[in-house]
Design a protein around this motif. Structure first.
Motif, PDB file in Angstrom:
ATOM      1  N   GLU A  57       1.203  -0.948   0.123  1.00 25.92           N
ATOM      2  CA  GLU A  57      -0.385   0.132  -0.133  1.00 25.92           C
ATOM      3  C   GLU A  57       0.913   0.752   0.090  1.00 25.92           C
ATOM      4  OE1 GLU A  57       0.778  -0.238   4.374  1.00 25.92           O
ATOM      5  OE2 GLU A  57       0.162  -1.661   2.749  1.00 25.92           O
ATOM      6  N   LYS A  58       1.838   1.010   0.993  1.00 22.65           N
ATOM      7  CA  LYS A  58       3.128   2.303   0.724  1.00 22.65           C
ATOM      8  C   LYS A  58       3.046   2.750  -0.914  1.00 22.65           C
ATOM      9  CE  LYS A  58       4.330   2.227   5.756  1.00 22.65           C
ATOM     10  NZ  LYS A  58       5.238   2.050   6.415  1.00 22.65           N
ATOM     11  N   TYR A  72      -4.125   9.091   0.026  1.00 19.94           N
ATOM     12  CA  TYR A  72      -4.832   8.081   0.212  1.00 19.94           C
ATOM     13  C   TYR A  72      -4.120   6.904   0.967  1.00 19.94           C
ATOM     14  CZ  TYR A  72      -9.629   5.252   1.028  1.00 19.94           C
ATOM     15  OH  TYR A  72      -9.845   4.370   0.814  1.00 19.94           O
ATOM     16  N   SER A  73      -3.454   6.308  -0.355  1.00 20.76           N
ATOM     17  CA  SER A  73      -2.765   4.744  -0.092  1.00 20.76           C
ATOM     18  C   SER A  73      -2.343   4.925   1.335  1.00 20.76           C
ATOM     19  CB  SER A  73      -2.518   5.007  -1.279  1.00 20.76           C
ATOM     20  OG  SER A  73      -2.778   4.875  -2.258  1.00 20.76           O
ATOM     21  N   GLY A 116       0.829   3.991  -3.238  1.00 20.77           N
ATOM     22  CA  GLY A 116       0.581   5.360  -2.911  1.00 20.77           C
ATOM     23  C   GLY A 116       2.031   6.558  -3.474  1.00 20.77           C
ATOM     24  N   GLY A 144      -2.570   9.237  -4.178  1.00 19.31           N
ATOM     25  CA  GLY A 144      -1.289   8.874  -3.379  1.00 19.31           C
ATOM     26  C   GLY A 144      -1.536   8.790  -1.859  1.00 19.31           C
TER      27      GLY A 144
END
Length: 419
Positions: free
Chosen positions: A69-70, A175-176, A73, A173
């Motif tokens: 997830e990082k 929000y991720s 983003g 990005g």
């Protein structure tokens, strides 16, 4: 916040970004910049070039080094900055490198979004085969929303389409970093060989016949998808040069007509669990190939007036053509690979569809169209173009069931029976 809603929002923005410019960049190129068609063919190949290595590379990184997830983003934030700078470009050569950089950041997010979604659903003990398709629908709705936004604001030929995409990309990005954690499942040094330590294990899937054939046909169908992306909107725009069609709705709002394809996707995504349970992955893939034959064949005989129904039907058929391979294919990879290499395997799938497939489709179609279907006045014989593409899809559909001799194994059947 409900996990399904969070993943829905992620998918909506993911495909809104793409929909804001993917089908309309051709109109911007030809009617705003007035650059050549040959140069445009090279520009459109950037998707394939970046998809050859970036999804697989980021899959390896997410499997071993950085939370998916990082990484997801970071890719979107960087992509946002590039999209914002794109309208400042004043020559086609520079445009190529800037759009390539944008695709380097965007293409891996397609597979990373799947990895993030599947991991989040599994951590909540949910069934990916049952629960993911209704979530993925909202990606298609996002694509449609972007097309309508750009079309109704009359930005199909404007640089504003890139600013719109940039703003949403930056929002996604940021929000991720709030999405559920999706940490690497392999330690940095757990492998026993250089191949293991570099995370290249997923490439060993090519040694397995079922995966080798699956990836080969992924590439061939990726080429078919590229044909639609590159020429569908341009095909409708060209009718503007014919007096009888100039004032038709399809010519005035081609992006909205093409968005019927994405509306159709929402229906066929919902149908995937039923078709997988009823027919199995092999025949679902075959249905996709036959749908591509219809997609191109109907375009060959359609027009914006009396033949509008064929263009609309072609757009409806697109939902089956796209979803039944792309979504079912990702589920096939998910259920047939071990957890440790699923990120890399999804990256490989994207690499074959949107990388090698897109490149093959771009270059082969460009050569064929220039050589055989471009007339003396530089207009195109669209009837011949679409019939040639239909014949290509038909050959794939005829060959596929004889070489892909795979039957469901327990992993996929166990997943499907809970739908």
């Amino acid at each position: 916040m409900n996990i399904k809603f969070r993943l829905i929002l992620m998918n909506f923005m993911q495909f809104f970004i793409w929909g804001a410019w993917l089908l309309t960049i051709g109109a911007y190129w030809f009617q705003n910049k007035h650059w050549s068609g040959a140069q445009f063919g090279v520009i459109f190949s950037t998707m394939g070039i970046s998809a050859i290595f970036m999804p697989a590379l980021t899959g390896i990184i997410s499997d071993r080094f950085v939370n998916a997830e990082k990484l997801y983003g970071i890719m979107h934030i960087m992509g946002s900055l590039v999209l914002f700078s794109l309208p400042l470009v004043t020559n086609p050569s520079t445009f190529f490198w800037v759009i390539l950089l944008n695709m380097v950041f965007y293409m891996p997010t397609l597979s990373l979004s799947i990895t993030v979604a599947y991991t989040a659903l599994k951590n909540k003990n949910m069934d990916v085969v049952k629960d993911y398709p209704p979530i993925r629908i909202w990606g298609t709705i996002g694509f449609i929303a972007a097309l309508w936004t750009v079309s109704l604001t009359h930005n199909e030929t404007s640089a504003n389409q890139f600013y719109i995409a940039s703003a949403v990309s930056m929002a996604l990005g940021i929000y991720s970093f709030t999405l559920p954690k999706c940490p690497p499942l392999l330690s940095k040094t757990s492998g026993k060989s250089l191949t293991d330590n570099l995370g290249l294990n997923a490439f060993a899937l090519f040694k397995t016949p079922k995966f080798a054939i699956f990836f080969a046909f992924s590439m061939l169908l990726g080429a078919a998808l590229q044909l639609t992306n590159a020429y569908g909107d341009t095909f409708l725009h060209d009718f503007n040069n014919v007096a009888a069609y100039k004032d038709t709705v399809a010519v005035k709002y081609p992006a909205i007509i093409m968005s019927i394809s994405q509306i159709s996707e929402t229906l066929f995504i919902l149908a995937i669990p039923f078709f997988l349970r009823k027919f199995g992955i092999k025949y679902v893939m075959l249905f996709s190939m036959l749908a591509w034959v219809l997609r191109f064949g109907l375009f060959a005989f359609g027009d914006p007036a009396d033949g509008l129904w064929m263009i609309i039907l072609s757009c409806i058929v697109y939902g089956m053509a796209f979803d039944f391979f792309n979504i079912s294919g990702s589920l096939f990879v998910e259920t047939q690979t071990t957890p440790e290499i699923r990120g890399s395997a999804q990256g490989l799938f994207m690499m074959m569809v949107n990388g090698f497939g897109a490149l093959f489709g771009s270059f082969a179609s460009g050569i064929i169209i220039d050589e055989f279907f471009t007339l003396a006045d530089k207009s195109k014989n669209w009837h011949g173009i679409w019939l040639t593409f239909a014949a290509y899809a038909l050959i794939i559909a005829v060959v596929f069931p004889f070489v892909f001799r795979y039957k469901h194994n327990k992993a996929l059947e166990d997943a499907i029976q809970h739908v």
